[in-house]
Every structure is written in C-alpha cells, then in structure tokens.
Design an enzyme around this catalytic site. Sequence first.
Site, PDB file in Angstrom:
ATOM      1  N   SER A 209     -37.378  28.650  35.193  1.00  0.00           N
ATOM      2  CA  SER A 209     -37.173  28.829  33.751  1.00  0.00           C
ATOM      3  C   SER A 209     -35.948  29.707  33.518  1.00  0.00           C
ATOM      4  CB  SER A 209     -38.422  29.442  33.114  1.00  0.00           C
ATOM      5  OG  SER A 209     -38.333  29.374  31.717  1.00  0.00           O
ATOM      6  N   ASN A 210     -35.810  30.293  32.341  1.00  0.00           N
ATOM      7  CA  ASN A 210     -34.677  31.186  32.052  1.00  0.00           C
ATOM      8  C   ASN A 210     -35.128  32.242  31.042  1.00  0.00           C
ATOM      9  OD1 ASN A 210     -34.185  30.135  29.269  1.00  0.00           O
ATOM     10  ND2 ASN A 210     -33.833  28.254  30.432  1.00  0.00           N
ATOM     11  N   ARG A 211     -34.206  33.089  30.633  1.00  0.00           N
ATOM     12  CA  ARG A 211     -34.568  34.284  29.847  1.00  0.00           C
ATOM     13  C   ARG A 211     -34.577  34.053  28.329  1.00  0.00           C
ATOM     14  NH1 ARG A 211     -31.546  38.453  29.857  1.00  0.00           N
ATOM     15  NH2 ARG A 211     -29.616  37.561  30.636  1.00  0.00           N
ATOM     16  N   SER A 212     -34.534  32.804  27.897  1.00  0.00           N
ATOM     17  CA  SER A 212     -34.544  32.588  26.441  1.00  0.00           C
ATOM     18  C   SER A 212     -35.869  33.057  25.837  1.00  0.00           C
ATOM     19  CB  SER A 212     -34.339  31.099  26.137  1.00  0.00           C
ATOM     20  OG  SER A 212     -34.595  30.853  24.774  1.00  0.00           O
ATOM     21  N   ALA A 276     -32.873  26.704  25.428  1.00  0.00           N
ATOM     22  CA  ALA A 276     -32.198  26.776  26.727  1.00  0.00           C
ATOM     23  C   ALA A 276     -33.006  25.894  27.692  1.00  0.00           C
ATOM     24  CB  ALA A 276     -32.144  28.218  27.214  1.00  0.00           C
TER      25      ALA A 276
END
Length: 408
Positions: A209-212, A276
């Site tokens: 995943s990512n930091r959004s 994102a």
Amino acid sequence: MSLAGRELILGVTGSIAAYKAVYLLRELTRLGASVTVCLSEHAREFVGALTFRTLSGRPVLTNLFDPQSEDAVEHVALAERADAIVVAPATANLLAKAAHGIADDFLTTLLLAARRPLVIAPAMDGGMWEHPAVVANVATLRGRGVAVLEPDAGALASGLSGKGRFPEPDAIVEAIRRALTPVRDLAGERLLVTAGPTREPIDPVRYISNRSSGKMGYGLAGAALRRGAAVTLVSGPTALTPPPGAVFVPVQTAEEMREAVLQHLADATLVIKAAAVADYRARQAAPVKLKGKRDLTLDLTPNPDILAEVAARRTGAFIVGFAAETHDVVAHARQKLESKGIDLLVVNDVSQRGIGFDAEENEVLLLDRWSGQKALPRMAKADVADAILSHVLALRASAAVKKVARER
Ligand code: PMT
C-alpha cells in the site's frame, strides 16, 4: 449580502483579544444585525458581561446549568433561531472542543447543537497556532465546512511576534457575509472522486500500500457537496468519516476501485482521481500466511491504469488526475498529463515536508491540457479542494468559449 435583520450568535472565549470582540459586536450591530452574545467562563475574566449586554441590548449567555437565571435560554432553540454563529476570538481550547464535539459549557453545547453556518476567528499566543494539535483541529473543522479564519501576524500579547493575532473585524464581517451566502456553483454537477490508498494483498495478513490518508480526496468530496454537487466517493481504506450526503463506495484493491469507478462513470460530469492507486499487485496472493525467514521474491504485476481508462472512454466528463512527484516535477507531470489523456493534472511535490501524503496542507501546481499552468500557495486541503474546483469551472468555461469561437 446585507447583515441587516440577521440573527447572529457571537461566542467569545478567554483570550486577551476578548476585548476586541466588543468592537466586532459594535460593527455587527451598526450593520443592522441582532446579536446574542455567549461568553465562555474564561472570557468573563477578560471582559465583563455588562459591556456586551449594553451594546447588544440583549441578555448575555454564559451558564448552561442555571435554569433559575432570568436569562436562561435553551441552547437548541437559540441555535435554531440564528442565521449564523461566529466565535471571535476563539482559543486553541475552543478549537479542540469544537473539532472533537466536546460540549461542557453553554457555548460548546450550542456549537454541537447548531446546524448553522459557523465562522471561527482564532487568536492565540506564541507558537500555538502552529502546534500540530491545533493544525489538525483546524483542518478537521475546515473539512466540515467551518470557516476558520487565519489569524493575523504581528506582535503578540506575550511580547513575541508571530501568527496569532485576532483578525481585523472587516475580515470577520466578510467571512460572516460569505457564510450566509453559500456558493452553489456546482449545483447540477455530478462528481465522481476517488480517495485514499489501495491495498494489494500478498497473503491473508499482509499487503502492499502507500501513505495516502484520503484527506485530499475527502476534502474535494466535502467542498463539492457544499457547493451543490452530487458526489460519489470511491475510497480505499482510510480512518476518515465520509462527508454526509456523499454516495460512499468503499474499496480495498485497485481492481475493486476500477470496477467501482467504471460502474459510476456514466452519469459523472466531473471525475477527480485523488486516490494513490498501488501501481503493482501480487500476481497471485498466497492463500495462507507466508512463513519462514528465507529471502522472498514477490512476483508483481502492474495494476490497471484506471485514470487512463476513464479518459479513453470519452464520456464527456471533465477528467482530473493527481500526480505525486519527487523530482523533475513539471517535466514528469506534463508527460503524465499527456500520456493519460486527461484535462487537468494536480501536481504535488511530495518530497516537500508538510504537504502531500498524510499532511493537513497541500501545495499544488495545476497543469491543463491547453498548456496552462497555475501554482496554488500552501493551504489547508479543504481550501486546496475549493481552489481546484473553482479552477475546473473556469477552465471548462473558457474551453467552451474557445470551442464556440473555433466552430464559427
Ligand atoms: O490522501 P492524502 O494523504 O491526502 O494525500 C494526497 C495525495 C498525495 C495522495 C494526492 O494529493 C495525490 O497526489 N494522489 C495521487 C497519487 C498518485 O498515485 O500519483 P501517481 O502519479 O502514481 O498517479 C497519477 C494519477 O493516476 C492519479 O490520479 C492516480 O489516481 C491515477 N492512477 C494511478 C495508477 C493507477 N494504476 N491507476 C490510476 O488511476
């Protein structure tokens, strides 16, 4: 918009700037507004109730729990009678209580009961305005549609200098006027907006995943709703509450996001992809938890490019993408704008501290397919959202004008 005949509630909290609320009250009554003043207990330490009572010509409210008082007023009824509520000055304490729904005195209980436009003019000392807790509370309130003014910069009561001074009465009056005349320039529009990250499972307990955080996309959804649009919010997993009134479609993976977006695309007049999306997913997620301490190679495959697919369908909707870049920002962004075939790209340089992923603020560059470029200053995400929506309306109007001119 005239304030004559308007019913206002003026909340005053315990800041050294409380005496300036007297001047604000005088200005509001001079403009013809009927004002009921509500003092916090600490505000009374700074300015006496008699001053406000004399100038407003009305009882001043302070105590929730004194039904014997001849001035006792039911807070819900009062909130319903008001056209707008203004809290000026508002302390950091008031901002925190309003943001978190704490109702432990007359004013904060009234704020919780009220469904009226709310304007807050903060005033505080030293570095308080910049403290992360205050920044987060202000962002929460703005995200809810509250007009929180920026304090002025200059000499502060402590002898320090900085941002924290009570805004000028003119600025507060202007904010009240605006709050009383909400802009409905997106009435009739149908916005499809994506927000947050996607999660691509590796096995039943792990994912890519990512930091959004979703704040930017939720900010857009909230701003569009306030301006009259119908909004569908397709969101990856976040800790946020969807804005009331949005059709909310929660998703986990990029595939699910693609499906949800395509399903709601047909009647959208405006599509904004702030999500994102994870660029890759595991070709085959393991059916059971991966074990062992050996090296592990993941076999990844690219996710579908939802934005490019939406643009290729040419439904007539105005298409906006976001780009998170860390270097050669403008060159990469221009290339992205063209390769995806969209109308507008909102570019954030996520290498900068305090903006982009999981930040309360953003600072973006708007690149459009007609070669236009506009830089927006660093602002709360709710304000960036409003500026993007206004820019879309302006671009669409000027593109339509150019098209008519070409066809003549
Ligand atoms: O959520 P916040 O914490 O508030 O942070 C906001 C944000 C930084 C996430 C947001 O402002 C932002 O920049 N979103 C896009 C981030 C991104 O994925 O950029 P990108 O350059 O990888 O993608 C470009 C565009 O294509 C985006 O509109 C994205 O939604 C879309 N895309 C990307 C990949 C893919 N497979 N499908 C897509 O639709």
